[in-house]
Write a protein that holds these residues in place. Structure first.
Motif, PDB file in Angstrom:
ATOM      1  N   ALA A 511       0.829  -1.205   0.000  1.00  9.78           N
ATOM      2  CA  ALA A 511       0.000   0.000   0.000  1.00  9.78           C
ATOM      3  C   ALA A 511       0.866   1.259   0.000  1.00  9.78           C
ATOM      4  O   ALA A 511       0.518   2.264  -0.634  1.00  9.78           O
ATOM      5  CB  ALA A 511      -0.938  -0.006   1.206  1.00  9.78           C
ATOM      6  N   VAL A 512       1.988   1.207   0.713  1.00  9.22           N
ATOM      7  CA  VAL A 512       2.907   2.346   0.695  1.00  9.22           C
ATOM      8  C   VAL A 512       3.381   2.608  -0.730  1.00  9.22           C
ATOM      9  O   VAL A 512       3.401   3.753  -1.199  1.00  9.22           O
ATOM     10  CB  VAL A 512       4.099   2.089   1.643  1.00  9.22           C
ATOM     11  N   TRP A 513       3.767   1.535  -1.434  1.00 12.00           N
ATOM     12  CA  TRP A 513       4.168   1.696  -2.836  1.00 12.00           C
ATOM     13  C   TRP A 513       3.010   2.277  -3.645  1.00 12.00           C
ATOM     14  O   TRP A 513       3.214   3.161  -4.497  1.00 12.00           O
ATOM     15  CB  TRP A 513       4.593   0.352  -3.429  1.00 12.00           C
ATOM     16  N   GLY A 514       1.796   1.791  -3.409  1.00 11.30           N
ATOM     17  CA  GLY A 514       0.645   2.288  -4.156  1.00 11.30           C
ATOM     18  C   GLY A 514       0.407   3.774  -3.939  1.00 11.30           C
ATOM     19  O   GLY A 514       0.172   4.517  -4.898  1.00 11.30           O
ATOM     20  N   VAL A 515       0.473   4.216  -2.689  1.00  8.49           N
ATOM     21  CA  VAL A 515       0.291   5.636  -2.380  1.00  8.49           C
ATOM     22  C   VAL A 515       1.396   6.460  -3.013  1.00  8.49           C
ATOM     23  O   VAL A 515       1.137   7.519  -3.623  1.00  8.49           O
ATOM     24  CB  VAL A 515       0.252   5.849  -0.852  1.00  8.49           C
ATOM     25  N   LEU A 516       2.615   5.997  -2.886  1.00  7.97           N
ATOM     26  CA  LEU A 516       3.770   6.688  -3.463  1.00  7.97           C
ATOM     27  C   LEU A 516       3.573   6.902  -4.961  1.00  7.97           C
ATOM     28  O   LEU A 516       3.737   8.007  -5.494  1.00  7.97           O
ATOM     29  CB  LEU A 516       5.019   5.843  -3.196  1.00  7.97           C
ATOM     30  N   ASN A 517       3.188   5.844  -5.637  1.00  9.08           N
ATOM     31  CA  ASN A 517       2.980   5.904  -7.089  1.00  9.08           C
ATOM     32  C   ASN A 517       1.794   6.799  -7.431  1.00  9.08           C
ATOM     33  O   ASN A 517       1.850   7.590  -8.383  1.00  9.08           O
ATOM     34  CB  ASN A 517       2.748   4.482  -7.599  1.00  9.08           C
ATOM     35  N   HIS A 518       0.725   6.699  -6.649  1.00 10.36           N
ATOM     36  CA  HIS A 518      -0.479   7.491  -6.908  1.00 10.36           C
ATOM     37  C   HIS A 518      -0.220   8.991  -6.781  1.00 10.36           C
ATOM     38  O   HIS A 518      -0.802   9.792  -7.528  1.00 10.36           O
ATOM     39  CB  HIS A 518      -1.576   7.068  -5.920  1.00 10.36           C
ATOM     40  N   LEU A 519       0.665   9.366  -5.865  1.00 10.50           N
ATOM     41  CA  LEU A 519       0.945  10.790  -5.632  1.00 10.50           C
ATOM     42  C   LEU A 519       2.060  11.329  -6.530  1.00 10.50           C
ATOM     43  O   LEU A 519       2.464  12.482  -6.382  1.00 10.50           O
ATOM     44  CB  LEU A 519       1.316  11.010  -4.163  1.00 10.50           C
ATOM     45  N   GLY A 520       2.558  10.509  -7.436  1.00 11.08           N
ATOM     46  CA  GLY A 520       3.581  10.972  -8.360  1.00 11.08           C
ATOM     47  C   GLY A 520       4.996  10.696  -7.924  1.00 11.08           C
ATOM     48  O   GLY A 520       5.943  11.219  -8.524  1.00 11.08           O
ATOM     49  N   GLY A 521       5.168   9.895  -6.887  1.00  7.02           N
ATOM     50  CA  GLY A 521       6.503   9.530  -6.445  1.00  7.02           C
ATOM     51  C   GLY A 521       6.991   8.282  -7.155  1.00  7.02           C
ATOM     52  O   GLY A 521       6.365   7.783  -8.098  1.00  7.02           O
ATOM     53  N   SER A 522       8.118   7.756  -6.684  1.00  2.86           N
ATOM     54  CA  SER A 522       8.687   6.562  -7.303  1.00  2.86           C
ATOM     55  C   SER A 522       9.577   5.849  -6.309  1.00  2.86           C
ATOM     56  O   SER A 522      10.004   6.412  -5.293  1.00  2.86           O
ATOM     57  CB  SER A 522       9.500   6.935  -8.553  1.00  2.86           C
ATOM     58  N   SER A 523       9.868   4.591  -6.606  1.00  3.45           N
ATOM     59  CA  SER A 523      10.783   3.813  -5.783  1.00  3.45           C
ATOM     60  C   SER A 523      12.195   4.367  -5.908  1.00  3.45           C
ATOM     61  O   SER A 523      12.525   5.069  -6.864  1.00  3.45           O
ATOM     62  CB  SER A 523      10.770   2.345  -6.231  1.00  3.45           C
ATOM     63  N   ALA A 524      13.034   4.027  -4.928  1.00  5.83           N
ATOM     64  CA  ALA A 524      14.424   4.465  -4.964  1.00  5.83           C
ATOM     65  C   ALA A 524      15.165   3.751  -6.089  1.00  5.83           C
ATOM     66  O   ALA A 524      14.912   2.577  -6.363  1.00  5.83           O
ATOM     67  CB  ALA A 524      15.098   4.156  -3.627  1.00  5.83           C
ATOM     68  N   PRO A 525      16.082   4.458  -6.755  1.00 11.56           N
ATOM     69  CA  PRO A 525      16.878   3.802  -7.790  1.00 11.56           C
ATOM     70  C   PRO A 525      17.624   2.594  -7.224  1.00 11.56           C
ATOM     71  O   PRO A 525      18.202   2.655  -6.153  1.00 11.56           O
ATOM     72  CB  PRO A 525      17.862   4.900  -8.219  1.00 11.56           C
ATOM     73  N   GLY A 526      17.557   1.496  -7.925  1.00 15.33           N
ATOM     74  CA  GLY A 526      18.248   0.301  -7.468  1.00 15.33           C
ATOM     75  C   GLY A 526      17.489  -0.502  -6.427  1.00 15.33           C
ATOM     76  O   GLY A 526      17.960  -1.553  -5.984  1.00 15.33           O
ATOM     77  N   ASN A 527      16.314  -0.012  -6.002  1.00 15.79           N
ATOM     78  CA  ASN A 527      15.514  -0.744  -5.020  1.00 15.79           C
ATOM     79  C   ASN A 527      14.062  -0.767  -5.484  1.00 15.79           C
ATOM     80  O   ASN A 527      13.193  -0.108  -4.912  1.00 15.79           O
ATOM     81  CB  ASN A 527      15.617  -0.096  -3.638  1.00 15.79           C
ATOM     82  N   PRO A 528      13.780  -1.547  -6.534  1.00 16.48           N
ATOM     83  CA  PRO A 528      12.402  -1.590  -7.034  1.00 16.48           C
ATOM     84  C   PRO A 528      11.441  -2.088  -5.972  1.00 16.48           C
ATOM     85  O   PRO A 528      11.759  -2.976  -5.179  1.00 16.48           O
ATOM     86  CB  PRO A 528      12.488  -2.567  -8.217  1.00 16.48           C
ATOM     87  N   GLY A 529      10.258  -1.482  -5.952  1.00 17.22           N
ATOM     88  CA  GLY A 529       9.251  -1.858  -4.974  1.00 17.22           C
ATOM     89  C   GLY A 529       8.360  -2.969  -5.480  1.00 17.22           C
ATOM     90  O   GLY A 529       8.492  -3.438  -6.623  1.00 17.22           O
ATOM     91  N   PRO A 530       7.409  -3.410  -4.646  1.00 15.41           N
ATOM     92  CA  PRO A 530       6.541  -4.528  -5.034  1.00 15.41           C
ATOM     93  C   PRO A 530       5.737  -4.263  -6.300  1.00 15.41           C
ATOM     94  O   PRO A 530       5.551  -5.161  -7.118  1.00 15.41           O
ATOM     95  CB  PRO A 530       5.641  -4.729  -3.810  1.00 15.41           C
ATOM     96  N   GLY A 531       5.281  -3.028  -6.471  1.00 13.01           N
ATOM     97  CA  GLY A 531       4.519  -2.722  -7.681  1.00 13.01           C
ATOM     98  C   GLY A 531       5.357  -2.739  -8.932  1.00 13.01           C
ATOM     99  O   GLY A 531       4.858  -3.033 -10.026  1.00 13.01           O
TER     100      GLY A 531
END
Length: 543
Positions: A511-531
């Motif tokens: 869900a954290v990944w989902g919120v991050l993506n929904h608000l225009g953010g992204s995972s850290a480079p080199g550390n892809p998230g579950p989504g």
């Protein structure tokens, strides 16, 4: 617990030095609602806070959800875990937070575990005393061997465990995706009854397997459930090597609430979830709807309202249609079907405090301990002995039951439950006066009677894989219309490992990944998230 449906290494994701990602700086401080302050909700809120967002937690009762610890009034340091109480060491995402918060853990006294000095198995009036499994009659070894053969012949158990230990995601998915269509509509009982090993052994072995089981005790209350549910448990060693949290499991969510992490985006040092909420989460949620501008509106039981660009619900999913008036248009129709078809297990526990761990006394006639960790086909089903040290008050979990066995206790009050349990134990341990050691009032729980839970945890029935897939993958919303984005499901019942705290943690991270993506953010480079890896590693469609 590298789950075969989605073998994503959440522990590596959490420990990566670059963190979980970032949101645009102009969004720092943006409020995100989190419904439910159980473990999943608190993990979600904690990580959103670390990213610089402002989580707003809503809770209908108390922090911790089903990580609920009760104290005996006359001895507040003596506790009973009413929900989650034993946590497999394979749950590495869960232990990430246990270790981060410096909580002490100890081996849990499961039947025949090294820390358990003696175990008694009593079936059909026959009593067997054992310090180790080697002390049991050959019949029980035959039962264990039949189960081992069944999962190897019918579910490639050894190959899957080797792949999980090696984190060989390609091999895990190859094995699991081949099994899914074959086993999706098979019950646990159908699987063992149809296996060559149990057919050869006979009904008595299947019956004993249900009563005594493997790892933590009898599993016959799970017999109607999907065999896929059981395979997820045994593949990942969730049924073995358990530990407890000293002082009670609720210490973990309470510590997450108070902890002030360092190096957060936006927030100053010393900020915690408690400080962001002025010491208390908001109240019970009555309604979730969408405003005309696209924001999601939360209305509390007593009328306070607020709007948010994103909402995470971590309560038992049934509550979204029974106690929380959730606007139907927020979810696709097929997701509502998945929510409504969820199958929850009933569960009951009854604890008493005793003056000391008297069960370690030795019977002069037999040379054995007077009382042991007990598995039986009587009403109690399982009795656990919880030691707090020599000459200190101790705790007996007189009965831990599930489903039909739990329903037998539902209409009885605490004293009636204790009286019946003591009567059953007296038949197994004649002459042992357990009642004379009891001090204070008993503590009991029936989770199916709690209006905020209506059950202990979800357990999928045959044919429910499609429903679970919809629930689990909902956090990635790129294929949904705008009108159904921004609200995310989390909690152990959304996971493929319902009933284990690991699933609460990992779906919170989804869900954290989902919120991050929904608000225009992204995972850290080199550390892809579950989504980012869901399409590659995620659950397959059976249609």
């Amino acid at each position: 617990m590298l789950n075969p449906d989605f073998p994503f290494s959440y522990d590596h994701y959490l420990s990566h030095p670059d963190g979980l990602g970032s949101v645009p700086p102009e969004l720092h401080g943006t409020e995100v609602a989190v419904v439910g302050a159980g473990l999943s909700g608190l993990v979600t809120a904690y990580e959103l806070m670390r990213l610089g967002l402002r989580p707003v937690l809503y809770e209908a009762d108390q922090l911790g959800g089903r990580l609920r610890t009760a104290s005996f009034p006359s001895a507040p340091d003596v506790v009973a875990d009413l929900g989650g109480m034993r946590f497999p060491v394979s749950g590495k995402a869960f232990y990430h937070y246990v270790d981060l918060l410096g909580l002490e853990t100890r081996d849990f006294p499961n039947p025949l575990a090294p820390v358990t000095s003696s175990t008694v198995i009593e079936l059909a009036g026959q009593k067997h005393y054992a310090a180790t499994s080697a002390d049991l009659p050959p019949f029980f070894r035959e039962v264990a061997d039949a189960w081992k053969a069944a999962v190897n012949d019918g579910a490639q158990f050894t190959q899957m465990q080797e792949a999980i230990r090696a984190r060989d995601t390609t091999r895990i998915k190859e094995l699991w995706n081949e099994l899914l269509p074959e086993l999706d509509e098979e019950t646990f009982y159908g699987f063992i009854a149809g296996s060559q090993s149990f057919r050869k052994a006979g009904f008595a072995h299947r019956e004993a397997f249900g009563q005594v089981g493997f790892g933590t005790g009898g599993w016959d209350t799970d017999f109607p459930n999907s065999i896929l549910e059981i395979l997820r448990v045994v593949y990942t060693d969730a049924d073995d090597q358990h530990r407890l949290i000293a002082g009670g499991a609720q210490r973990l969510p309470e510590a997450l609430w108070r902890h002030a992490p360092s190096g957060m985006a936006h927030w100053p040092e010393g900020t915690s979830l408690a400080s962001l909420h002025s010491g208390s989460p908001r109240g019970a949620v009555e309604r979730i709807s969408r405003d005309a501008d696209g924001n999601l509106r939360i209305r509390e039981r007593w009328g306070r309202e607020a709007a948010y660009p994103a909402v995470v619900t971590t309560c038992q999913s049934w509550l979204l249609s029974t106690r929380i008036h959730t606007e139907e248009a927020l979810f696709p129709a097929e997701l509502w079907t998945a929510i409504e078809r969820s199958h929850y297990m009933q569960s009951s526990k009854t604890f008493v405090m005793v003056d000391r761990p008297f069960w370690k006394d030795i019977d002069p006639e037999t040379g054995r301990e007077v009382l042991s960790m007990t598995l039986t086909d009587r009403l109690n089903r399982a009795t656990y002995l919880l030691d707090n040290g020599p000459d200190q008050p101790a705790v007996i979990l007189l009965s831990y039951t599930w489903n039909d066995d739990a329903l037998k206790w539902l209409a009885l009050d605490a004293d009636e439950r204790v009286e019946l349990m003591l009567h059953s134990l007296e038949q197994i341990y004649p002459g042992v006066d357990i009642a004379s050691h009891i001090v204070g009032q008993p503590i009991t729980v029936s989770w199916e009677a709690d209006p905020n839970f209506m059950g202990a945890f979800k357990a999928n029935l045959p044919g429910h894989y499609r429903y679970q897939q919809r629930l689990f993958t909902h956090f990635k919303q790129d294929q949904l219309p705008e009108s159904q984005r921004g609200i995310f499901l989390a909690g152990d019942d959304v996971s493929f490992t319902a009933g284990w705290a690991e699933g609460a943690v990992t779906t919170g991270l989804n869900a954290v990944w989902g919120v991050l993506n929904h608000l225009g953010g992204s995972s850290a480079p080199g550390n892809p998230g579950p989504g980012d890896l869901l399409d590659e590693l995620g659950p397959i469609s059976l249609d």
